[in-house]
Design an enzyme around this catalytic site. Structure first.
Site, short mmCIF file in Angstrom:
data_model
loop_
_atom_site.label_atom_id
_atom_site.label_comp_id
_atom_site.label_asym_id
_atom_site.label_seq_id
_atom_site.Cartn_x
_atom_site.Cartn_y
_atom_site.Cartn_z
N TRP A 10 0.82 -1.22 0.00
CA TRP A 10 0.00 0.00 0.00
C TRP A 10 0.85 1.27 0.00
O TRP A 10 0.33 2.36 -0.17
CB TRP A 10 -0.91 0.02 1.22
CG TRP A 10 -2.00 -1.02 1.21
CD1 TRP A 10 -2.21 -2.01 0.29
CD2 TRP A 10 -3.03 -1.17 2.20
NE1 TRP A 10 -3.30 -2.76 0.64
CE2 TRP A 10 -3.82 -2.26 1.81
CE3 TRP A 10 -3.34 -0.49 3.38
CZ2 TRP A 10 -4.93 -2.70 2.56
CZ3 TRP A 10 -4.44 -0.91 4.12
CH2 TRP A 10 -5.21 -2.01 3.71
N HIS A 94 12.62 -2.60 -0.87
CA HIS A 94 11.81 -2.06 -1.95
C HIS A 94 12.58 -0.94 -2.65
O HIS A 94 13.33 -0.20 -2.02
CB HIS A 94 10.48 -1.52 -1.40
CG HIS A 94 9.52 -1.19 -2.50
ND1 HIS A 94 9.57 0.01 -3.17
CD2 HIS A 94 8.52 -1.91 -3.08
CE1 HIS A 94 8.64 0.02 -4.11
NE2 HIS A 94 7.98 -1.14 -4.07
N GLU A 166 11.52 -6.80 -8.99
CA GLU A 166 10.74 -5.64 -9.40
C GLU A 166 11.63 -4.70 -10.22
O GLU A 166 12.37 -3.89 -9.64
CB GLU A 166 10.23 -4.89 -8.18
CG GLU A 166 9.34 -5.71 -7.29
CD GLU A 166 8.49 -4.81 -6.40
OE1 GLU A 166 7.27 -4.80 -6.60
OE2 GLU A 166 9.06 -4.10 -5.56
N GLY A 172 5.05 1.50 -10.79
CA GLY A 172 4.23 2.71 -10.77
C GLY A 172 4.26 3.49 -12.08
O GLY A 172 3.80 4.63 -12.14
N GLY A 233 1.51 -2.92 -6.29
CA GLY A 233 1.43 -1.59 -5.70
C GLY A 233 0.06 -0.98 -5.96
O GLY A 233 -0.93 -1.28 -5.29
N GLY A 234 -0.01 -0.11 -6.97
CA GLY A 234 -1.23 0.65 -7.27
C GLY A 234 -2.51 -0.17 -7.27
O GLY A 234 -3.51 0.22 -6.64
C1 PEP Z 1 5.49 -1.94 -5.92
O1 PEP Z 1 5.50 -0.86 -5.36
O2 PEP Z 1 6.05 -2.89 -5.37
C2 PEP Z 1 4.82 -2.06 -7.22
C3 PEP Z 1 5.01 -3.15 -7.90
O3 PEP Z 1 4.05 -0.99 -7.62
P1 PEP Z 1 3.07 -0.94 -8.90
O4 PEP Z 1 2.30 -2.24 -8.93
O5 PEP Z 1 2.20 0.24 -8.69
O6 PEP Z 1 3.96 -0.80 -10.10
#
Ligand code: PEP
Length: 249
Positions: A10, A94, A166, A172, A233-234
């Protein structure tokens, strides 16, 4: 068999009422029983989230923790503080922590040790930046992040580790790694683990993908053989979208 996991990060979103509302909405969704589901609310909501999810399949994960057991570290939270309120897993590394709070792999190695010493599981996040991919050093970057952050652990300690690849350029941004790019990197991660440890360990670790995963692209990404789920994330801020991602397996 490796665990399938979908975790929602979040970040610094939602006040107490909105946090409660989102967990209520998630609990009202039907979620694939084969998938381990977790949410990572901001620190201030963790206690309430643990209480709220007591009898549900939704786990509660911290977004970060400090490496020291206690002391003069204003604004920080220790591993034992998390376990004392019933939180037994934390994200570490992260890309936003690495970029904005200057967390290095050496520091993350200390955080991982502190987490494990306190009985926490760790979702260890890592991934290359856009320039590193453009320069074709993304495999080396990921190998280094794993080596410096985690390769001091012994095989038994890896039972407490989940990896979250990631690519920073996909977080994002709305830009997702293609399923092929995700699979290629996840296979690389497993081969690095097999070289350092052995094939059994490499095949046993859950490796999540994170970066703009949405209901529309989740099933293609999750269908890759070395992708065991997602860090979201989002899209984790919307109960229906998050449930659709969980159910994309
Ligand atoms: C994250 O913050 O770990 C992420 C994957 O964000 P998003 O899904 O928004 O790209």
């Amino acid at each position: 068999m490796r665990r399938k996991i979908v975790a929602g990060n979040w970040k610094m979103n939602l006040d107490a009422a909105a946090s409660k509302e989102l967990i209520d909405a998630l609990q009202a969704q039907s979620l694939n029983p084969d998938v381990t589901v977790a949410v990572a609310p901001p620190f201030v909501h963790l206690g309430a989230a643990v209480a709220q999810t007591q009898n549900s399949k939704i786990g509660v994960v911290a977004q970060n923790m400090h490496q020291a057991p206690s002391g003069a570290f204003t604004g920080e939270v220790s591993a034992s503080m998390l376990t004392s309120i019933g939180v037994h897993t934390t994200l570490l590394g992260h890309s936003e922590r690495r970029a904005y709070f200057h967390e290095t792999d050496a520091l993350l190695a200390k955080k991982v040790d502190a987490a494990l010493e306190n009985g926490l599981d760790v979702i260890f996040c890592f991934g290359e930046e856009l320039e590193e991919r453009k320069s074709a050093i993304h495999f080396d970057v990921v190998t280094r992040q794993l080596t410096d952050g985690l390769f001091h652990l012994d095989a038994a300690q890896w039972k407490k580790i989940v990896l979250a690849y990631e690519p920073v350029w996909a977080i994002g941004t709305g830009e997702t790694a293609s399923p092929e790019q995700a699979q290629e990197m996840h296979a690389h991660i497993r081969s690095v683990l097999a070289n350092q440890y052995d094939n059994e360990l490499a095949q046993g670790v859950s490796v999540l993908y994170g970066g703009s995963v949405k209901p529309a692209n989740a099933s293609e990404i999750f269908s890759q053989p070395d992708v065991d789920g997602g860090l979201i994330g989002g899209a984790s801020l919307n109960a229906a979208d998050f449930a659709a991602i969980v159910n994309a397996f």
